[in-house]
Each structure stands twice: as C-alpha cells, then as structure tokens.
Design an enzyme around this catalytic site. Structure first.
Site, PDB file in Angstrom:
ATOM      1  N   VAL A 162      -7.301   6.836  -1.320  1.00  0.00           N
ATOM      2  CA  VAL A 162      -6.982   5.417  -1.228  1.00  0.00           C
ATOM      3  C   VAL A 162      -7.949   4.855  -0.196  1.00  0.00           C
ATOM      4  O   VAL A 162      -7.891   5.214   0.980  1.00  0.00           O
ATOM      5  CB  VAL A 162      -5.531   5.175  -0.777  1.00  0.00           C
ATOM      6  CG1 VAL A 162      -5.198   3.687  -0.819  1.00  0.00           C
ATOM      7  CG2 VAL A 162      -4.557   5.974  -1.619  1.00  0.00           C
ATOM      8  N   SER A 163      -8.857   3.986  -0.616  1.00  0.00           N
ATOM      9  CA  SER A 163      -9.912   3.511   0.278  1.00  0.00           C
ATOM     10  C   SER A 163      -9.337   2.763   1.475  1.00  0.00           C
ATOM     11  O   SER A 163      -8.277   2.145   1.402  1.00  0.00           O
ATOM     12  CB  SER A 163     -10.871   2.594  -0.471  1.00  0.00           C
ATOM     13  OG  SER A 163     -11.534   3.286  -1.503  1.00  0.00           O
ATOM     14  N   ALA A 164     -10.072   2.814   2.587  1.00  0.00           N
ATOM     15  CA  ALA A 164      -9.671   2.080   3.784  1.00  0.00           C
ATOM     16  C   ALA A 164      -9.714   0.575   3.514  1.00  0.00           C
ATOM     17  O   ALA A 164     -10.679   0.069   2.927  1.00  0.00           O
ATOM     18  CB  ALA A 164     -10.591   2.434   4.946  1.00  0.00           C
ATOM     19  N   PRO A 165      -8.694  -0.163   3.924  1.00  0.00           N
ATOM     20  CA  PRO A 165      -8.673  -1.614   3.683  1.00  0.00           C
ATOM     21  C   PRO A 165      -9.887  -2.330   4.257  1.00  0.00           C
ATOM     22  O   PRO A 165     -10.350  -3.326   3.693  1.00  0.00           O
ATOM     23  CB  PRO A 165      -7.380  -2.059   4.377  1.00  0.00           C
ATOM     24  CG  PRO A 165      -6.512  -0.844   4.392  1.00  0.00           C
ATOM     25  CD  PRO A 165      -7.448   0.315   4.562  1.00  0.00           C
ATOM     26  N   ARG A 187       0.809  -1.220   0.000  1.00  0.00           N
ATOM     27  CA  ARG A 187       0.000   0.000   0.000  1.00  0.00           C
ATOM     28  C   ARG A 187       0.839   1.267   0.000  1.00  0.00           C
ATOM     29  O   ARG A 187       0.424   2.291  -0.554  1.00  0.00           O
ATOM     30  CB  ARG A 187      -0.929  -0.015   1.222  1.00  0.00           C
ATOM     31  CG  ARG A 187      -2.060   1.020   1.163  1.00  0.00           C
ATOM     32  CD  ARG A 187      -2.920   0.961   2.404  1.00  0.00           C
ATOM     33  NE  ARG A 187      -4.149   1.734   2.234  1.00  0.00           N
ATOM     34  CZ  ARG A 187      -4.680   2.515   3.172  1.00  0.00           C
ATOM     35  NH1 ARG A 187      -4.078   2.647   4.345  1.00  0.00           N
ATOM     36  NH2 ARG A 187      -5.801   3.176   2.948  1.00  0.00           N
TER      37      ARG A 187
END
Length: 386
Positions: A95-98, A32
């Site tokens: 960047v989307s949260a995992p 990431r």
C-alpha cells in the site's frame, strides 16, 4: 480514526503532498485501514514515522498509528515466496505511502465520469480512491498477481467499490474498455508501453513513476497527442517497486578485478552524490541502465557504478575512489562499457549547457523511441535507451 486522518492530512498539506481539499475528503470516504492487513510490516522515509511490524491484536494503538501515518505497508515479498511480516526480501507489493500517492492522484486530476485505467491494483486502495473521484464503473484496475488481486477484490468489496478488476499483464492495457481519459500507473517503469498511449484518447493523461534505467524514479505526467505520441514533464522524484519484467539488478559486484582497467581522474566522485535533479535526468538519459551509489569510509570518498539490467553477475562496473587530501581519484573499470567515463561525460554535458534545472526537461514517447528534451519538445533532445 477521525483524529488520525486529520493528523495525516495536516502532515501531507505541510509537505505539499496534499493541496486539494477533495483528497482529504477521499481519505475519509475510502479509509486506508480497510486496505491494510491486520498484521503488516511498515516502512517510511520520514523521520519519526512508524517502522517495523505492527499487529492489530497485539498493539492496536501502534497499528492504527502506523496505518494513518506516511508509511508504506508491505503486502508481499519475493512475489509471494517470502514472509511480508519479516521486512526482508524483495518488496513486491505494498500500500503506497500517502505522501507519494496523493501527488500522483493530483497530477492525474480525475474528474467525475472519466474512464480510468490503473496498472497495479495492489491493495485496491488507489482503485477505491479513483472510483470515488470518477464515479461508479469508471475504473479498470489490472494486477499481475492473482493472490494480490483476490485480496484487493475483498478490500474493495468492503467499501462497496464497483471498479472492474483484471488479473493480467498491465503493460498490455485493457483494450476492451478503451479509450481511457486517464491512466494511473502504480509501479516503476523504465520502458513506457505503447499500449497505454494507444488506449488513451487525445488530450488524455498518463501518470507514472519513470525510472529511466536508474534507481531514483521521477513523477512523470504525459499528455497524449495521438495514438502513438505522448509528451510531458517531470514533477519530482518518486521511487517505486518496478514492473516485474523491468526489474533491475540492484547490487554492485566488482568482479574480475585482475582484468579491470585502471586510471586516474581529477573529477571528484562527490559531485555525483547529491546531484542537481536536472543533472540526474540528463545522466540517466545518456548513461542508460546504470545505477550508482556513494560510499564514505575513513574519509575516503567513493562512487560505485554497475549495469542495472545485468543479472548474470558479469556486467560492466566501475569505481572511483578519492583518498583524503589526494589531488586525483583512482578509477577502476571493467566490462564492455566504461561506466565512469560515460557518467563523467554526461555530467560535463550538463555543465556545458549552463546547468539547466529540472523543470526545463521533458519527455516524448513516440514510434521513434523515448527522448528527453530541453525546454520544448522540438528543441534539443537525447534518445533514452531503456
């Protein structure tokens, strides 16, 4: 870095957001941090998770910790006009949260050799993960913003990803590479474009955050039946940044008070504060394009409602206020729609159906529109006016 990835994976497993071992392997194969700016604003809905501005050169420990936490990393605000490091303005790319991204990837279930269309490239991280899962040259990813797309291309180059990146309108899909086995949508959608169904083979899968005209979205997995029809069910809530052309007005504006209609109600506004998800789905279908939120001040409970698609400041609105100890609430409504009446009626319908749970509802998209249904597609259904 290995310890940070292991810690993040353990957190996601404990939350039920990561149930397949291959995605932990993907976390290591497509790291990431290669998709995170050296200085960024981080947000999270989880207590204890890092929030705020972190920069690699100023606070390397804080930056690495934030990157490998269950955070969203803001890439852009106000469509490029704002400062993404400020934490202010409309977040327009991230960047989307995992913790929400991996459940969508598991719903998508990509296999090696699949042809995948992604709508919303963002940083490129999910395109990289999809390419890792489906193989080289299997992914087409569309991004509407040229600057965001350029950064994604550079990021993907760092990991040697061969995904095809396209700058354009994702609602139109990408007919040149159709048909697709999977469509992965990383932006909130209220009106599902028919192009995605047309460009997916029968038996193919589309996953997306469906917002149904409300501020709370839902993880929706659709299976395509033919070129014009897809059917699916919901798998939990998921609130995402909306497609640019489908964005909502998110502010309540109680204008024209002098012309508003006033009445009383025995319905307590508190019942709408934390509704059962089944009730929420039905209310969103029957009360389209309306947002609501609760307020509690000095013991007085209130619910405020407003039209989401109105950007003029002149749309319909409603408020229900219940003072401490009062037998009834006071309702104020203005505009062509009586929003409190609509919401109360929708909730009563849910109760009259026996309070059906979230897992009993599903969605059909076809040439006749979008319909929410109960138990099975051929059973009782409600048209969703998106």
């Amino acid at each position: 870095m290995d310890d940070l990835i292991a810690k993040l994976a353990a957190h996601l497993r404990n939350r039920g957001s990561l149930t397949e071992a291959r995605w932990e392997e993907a976390l290591r194969a497509v790291p990431r941090h290669l998709f995170a700016p050296a200085a960024a604003w981080f947000t999270s809905n989880h207590a204890g998770a890092p929030r705020g501005r972190f920069a690699l050169d100023e606070d390397p420990v804080g930056w690495w910790t934030a990157v490998y936490a269950d955070t969203s990393i803001i890439l852009q605000t106000d469509d490029g006009a704002g400062d993404p490091l400020s934490g202010k303005g409309l977040f327009s790319s991230s960047v989307s949260a995992p913790g929400i991204m991996f459940p969508f990837l598991e719903l998508l279930a990509p296999q090696m050799g699949d042809r995948i269309l992604e709508v919303g490239t963002g940083s490129g991280w999910t395109a990289g993960l999809l390419s890792w899962a489906a193989g080289a040259n299997g992914v087409v990813s569309i991004e509407v913003d040229p600057e965001v797309a350029a950064r994604a291309a550079a990021n993907l180059g760092e990991v040697g990803c061969a995904a095809q990146l396209v700058v354009g309108d994702g609602t139109k899909g990408w007919a040149e590479r159709a048909p697709f086995d999977r469509v992965h949508v990383t932006v909130g959608v209220s009106d599902i474009p028919m192009a995605w169904i047309e460009q997916t083979r029968p038996g193919g899968v589309i996953v997306l955050p469906w917002h149904a005209g409300g501020l709370i979205g839902h993880q929706l997995r659709l299976e395509v039946l033919d070129e014009t029809t897809a059917v699916g069910r919901f798998h939990g809530t998921a609130s995402y940044m909306m497609l640019r052309e489908q964005r909502f007005n998110t502010r309540w504006n109680g204008h024209h008070h002098e012309a508003a209609h006033r009445s009383t109600t025995k319905v307590h506004p508190r019942i709408f504060w934390n509704m059962d998800l089944g009730a929420l789905l039905l209310c969103q279908a029957l009360v389209p394009r309306v947002g609501w939120y609760d307020v509690c001040e000095d013991g007085e409970d209130s619910l405020l409602l407003y039209e989401l698609d109105d950007h003029t400041g002149e749309g319909s609105w409603a408020a229900c206020d219940r003072k401490p100890g009062a037998a009834e609430g006071e309702v104020t409504q203005y505009g062509e729609r009586r929003l409190w009446d609509e919401l109360s009626s929708a909730y009563r319908e849910w109760v009259s159906l026996g309070r059906p749970g979230y897992d009993r509802f599903g969605l059909t998209v076809d040439p006749d529109g979008t319909h929410l249904w109960l138990d099975r597609p051929s059973a009782r259904k409600w048209r969703v006016r998106t």
